[in-house]
Write a protein that holds these residues in place. Sequence first.
Motif, PDB file in Angstrom:
ATOM      1  N   MET A 136       0.834  -1.203   0.000  1.00 28.12           N
ATOM      2  CA  MET A 136       0.000   0.000   0.000  1.00 28.12           C
ATOM      3  C   MET A 136       0.868   1.252   0.000  1.00 28.12           C
ATOM      4  N   ASN A 137       0.216   2.410  -0.153  1.00 26.72           N
ATOM      5  CA  ASN A 137       0.942   3.677  -0.217  1.00 26.72           C
ATOM      6  C   ASN A 137       0.113   4.787   0.423  1.00 26.72           C
ATOM      7  N   GLY A 138       0.455   6.029   0.114  1.00 24.55           N
ATOM      8  CA  GLY A 138      -0.213   7.166   0.724  1.00 24.55           C
ATOM      9  C   GLY A 138      -1.706   7.231   0.471  1.00 24.55           C
ATOM     10  N   ARG A 139      -2.177   6.637  -0.609  1.00 22.73           N
ATOM     11  CA  ARG A 139      -3.615   6.616  -0.890  1.00 22.73           C
ATOM     12  C   ARG A 139      -4.370   5.773   0.131  1.00 22.73           C
ATOM     13  N   ASP A 140      -3.655   4.914   0.829  1.00 20.18           N
ATOM     14  CA  ASP A 140      -4.280   4.020   1.805  1.00 20.18           C
ATOM     15  C   ASP A 140      -4.200   4.558   3.233  1.00 20.18           C
ATOM     16  N   LEU A 141      -3.623   5.747   3.395  1.00 20.66           N
ATOM     17  CA  LEU A 141      -3.476   6.329   4.722  1.00 20.66           C
ATOM     18  C   LEU A 141      -4.801   6.892   5.207  1.00 20.66           C
ATOM     19  N   MET A 142      -4.987   6.895   6.503  1.00 22.97           N
ATOM     20  CA  MET A 142      -6.201   7.426   7.118  1.00 22.97           C
ATOM     21  C   MET A 142      -5.819   8.222   8.353  1.00 22.97           C
ATOM     22  N   MET A 143      -6.788   8.897   8.949  1.00 18.67           N
ATOM     23  CA  MET A 143      -6.575   9.616  10.201  1.00 18.67           C
ATOM     24  C   MET A 143      -6.195   8.609  11.290  1.00 18.67           C
ATOM     25  N   ASN A 144      -5.209   8.959  12.098  1.00 15.57           N
ATOM     26  CA  ASN A 144      -4.724   8.039  13.130  1.00 15.57           C
ATOM     27  C   ASN A 144      -5.223   8.399  14.519  1.00 15.57           C
ATOM     28  N   VAL A 145      -5.187   7.421  15.387  1.00 19.81           N
ATOM     29  CA  VAL A 145      -5.410   7.590  16.828  1.00 19.81           C
ATOM     30  C   VAL A 145      -4.061   7.884  17.476  1.00 19.81           C
ATOM     31  N   ASN A 146      -4.060   8.621  18.587  1.00 17.67           N
ATOM     32  CA  ASN A 146      -2.854   8.815  19.400  1.00 17.67           C
ATOM     33  C   ASN A 146      -3.124   8.298  20.810  1.00 17.67           C
ATOM     34  N   PHE A 147      -2.653   7.082  21.089  1.00 17.09           N
ATOM     35  CA  PHE A 147      -2.813   6.539  22.427  1.00 17.09           C
ATOM     36  C   PHE A 147      -1.847   7.226  23.393  1.00 17.09           C
ATOM     37  N   PHE A 148      -2.299   7.412  24.638  1.00 19.23           N
ATOM     38  CA  PHE A 148      -1.558   8.011  25.747  1.00 19.23           C
ATOM     39  C   PHE A 148      -1.463   9.539  25.653  1.00 19.23           C
ATOM     40  N   SER A 149      -2.104  10.151  24.677  1.00 20.04           N
ATOM     41  CA  SER A 149      -2.120  11.614  24.573  1.00 20.04           C
ATOM     42  C   SER A 149      -3.542  12.134  24.733  1.00 20.04           C
ATOM     43  N   LYS A 150      -3.658  13.373  25.196  1.00 19.18           N
ATOM     44  CA  LYS A 150      -4.958  14.009  25.399  1.00 19.18           C
ATOM     45  C   LYS A 150      -4.995  15.345  24.693  1.00 19.18           C
ATOM     46  N   VAL A 151      -6.005  15.545  23.873  1.00 21.47           N
ATOM     47  CA  VAL A 151      -6.271  16.825  23.234  1.00 21.47           C
ATOM     48  C   VAL A 151      -7.700  17.225  23.585  1.00 21.47           C
ATOM     49  N   ALA A 152      -7.851  18.336  24.281  1.00 21.44           N
ATOM     50  CA  ALA A 152      -9.168  18.825  24.680  1.00 21.44           C
ATOM     51  C   ALA A 152      -9.649  19.864  23.681  1.00 21.44           C
ATOM     52  N   VAL A 153     -10.952  19.916  23.495  1.00 23.35           N
ATOM     53  CA  VAL A 153     -11.570  20.914  22.619  1.00 23.35           C
ATOM     54  C   VAL A 153     -12.128  22.034  23.490  1.00 23.35           C
ATOM     55  N   ARG A 154     -11.642  23.248  23.257  1.00 24.54           N
ATOM     56  CA  ARG A 154     -12.075  24.396  24.048  1.00 24.54           C
ATOM     57  C   ARG A 154     -13.455  24.872  23.609  1.00 24.54           C
ATOM     58  N   GLU A 155     -14.035  25.772  24.383  1.00 23.46           N
ATOM     59  CA  GLU A 155     -15.358  26.316  24.077  1.00 23.46           C
ATOM     60  C   GLU A 155     -15.389  27.011  22.721  1.00 23.46           C
ATOM     61  N   ASP A 156     -14.256  27.624  22.317  1.00 24.71           N
ATOM     62  CA  ASP A 156     -14.214  28.323  21.030  1.00 24.71           C
ATOM     63  C   ASP A 156     -13.942  27.385  19.855  1.00 24.71           C
ATOM     64  N   GLY A 157     -13.867  26.080  20.136  1.00 24.86           N
ATOM     65  CA  GLY A 157     -13.646  25.111  19.077  1.00 24.86           C
ATOM     66  C   GLY A 157     -12.185  24.782  18.837  1.00 24.86           C
ATOM     67  N   GLY A 158     -11.270  25.532  19.443  1.00 23.75           N
ATOM     68  CA  GLY A 158      -9.843  25.242  19.298  1.00 23.75           C
ATOM     69  C   GLY A 158      -9.448  24.001  20.070  1.00 23.75           C
ATOM     70  N   MET A 159      -8.333  23.409  19.678  1.00 27.38           N
ATOM     71  CA  MET A 159      -7.853  22.203  20.337  1.00 27.38           C
ATOM     72  C   MET A 159      -6.629  22.513  21.187  1.00 27.38           C
ATOM     73  N   GLN A 160      -6.564  21.904  22.363  1.00 31.37           N
ATOM     74  CA  GLN A 160      -5.476  22.146  23.310  1.00 31.37           C
ATOM     75  C   GLN A 160      -4.831  20.835  23.715  1.00 31.37           C
ATOM     76  N   PHE A 161      -3.514  20.726  23.509  1.00 31.68           N
ATOM     77  CA  PHE A 161      -2.772  19.553  23.955  1.00 31.68           C
ATOM     78  C   PHE A 161      -2.557  19.645  25.460  1.00 31.68           C
ATOM     79  N   ILE A 162      -2.904  18.592  26.174  1.00 39.14           N
ATOM     80  CA  ILE A 162      -2.777  18.558  27.628  1.00 39.14           C
ATOM     81  C   ILE A 162      -1.445  17.900  27.984  1.00 39.14           C
TER      82      ILE A 162
END
Length: 237
Positions: A136-162
């Motif tokens: 396979m190649n780049g055409r087969d890539l998809m969005m990934n999960v990140n285990f052990f990391s936390k990203v919170a979504v703020r009230e304004d819709g922005g994302m914050q790495f914890i």
Amino acid sequence: MNTSTLWEETLPGSSSWSHILKRGTALRIEAIEDNSNVGAIFLNADNPSERLNLSDTLKAQHIARLTKDSVLYSDMGRVLCSITDDTLGWHDPLGGCSDATLVEKKYGRLSYQEAKNNWHQNALDGFLIELAKYGMNGRDLMMNVNFFSKVAVREDGGMQFIENHSAAGSAIELRSEMNTLVILNTCQHPMDPDKTYAQRPVRLTIKKVEAPGPDDACRNACPENGRGFILTERYFV
């Protein structure tokens, strides 16, 4: 070694790994150091055109994080893997992965010729290298999960790495509901503000597990999951 354990190994930091996780087995990932990150993608090993769909995974379960009793849906509405154990409570499905440009900008350029195994790698290239091993190649890539990391979504819709989210000993266990090609990468999270390039290893354990029954917690976490398990089981009839 537990009698159900089939395989154990340590995956170094800034490394990639792949394995066809058979139906009836589970993969346990344990952080060896604080602030680990394990990017992951998942495909149906018997038909790789079917793969993880994070949008459907989050939408079907009405979630913006992954934890115990969550499942990972394919783009065919089937369950690739279920999270049967999690000591941390929050794993990131939103932040994506690093690429060569981001790593060079954040940490500087350091080649293999200069630094050998301490050279600066990135998760995107790691995923592509593992996909290439299966034709396979780049055409087969998809969005990934990140285990052990936390990203919170703020009230304004922005994302914050914890920062400082995970500690050594944190663990997550994935039960394979299909024959699932699992690809892992241990590069740092792309949103991690730490300017130091760190290589943090994790311990991998593959073991035999019982098939999920009618009272399985992942199956019954929401009605959508029940339908996902039915579709998955019908696939193997």
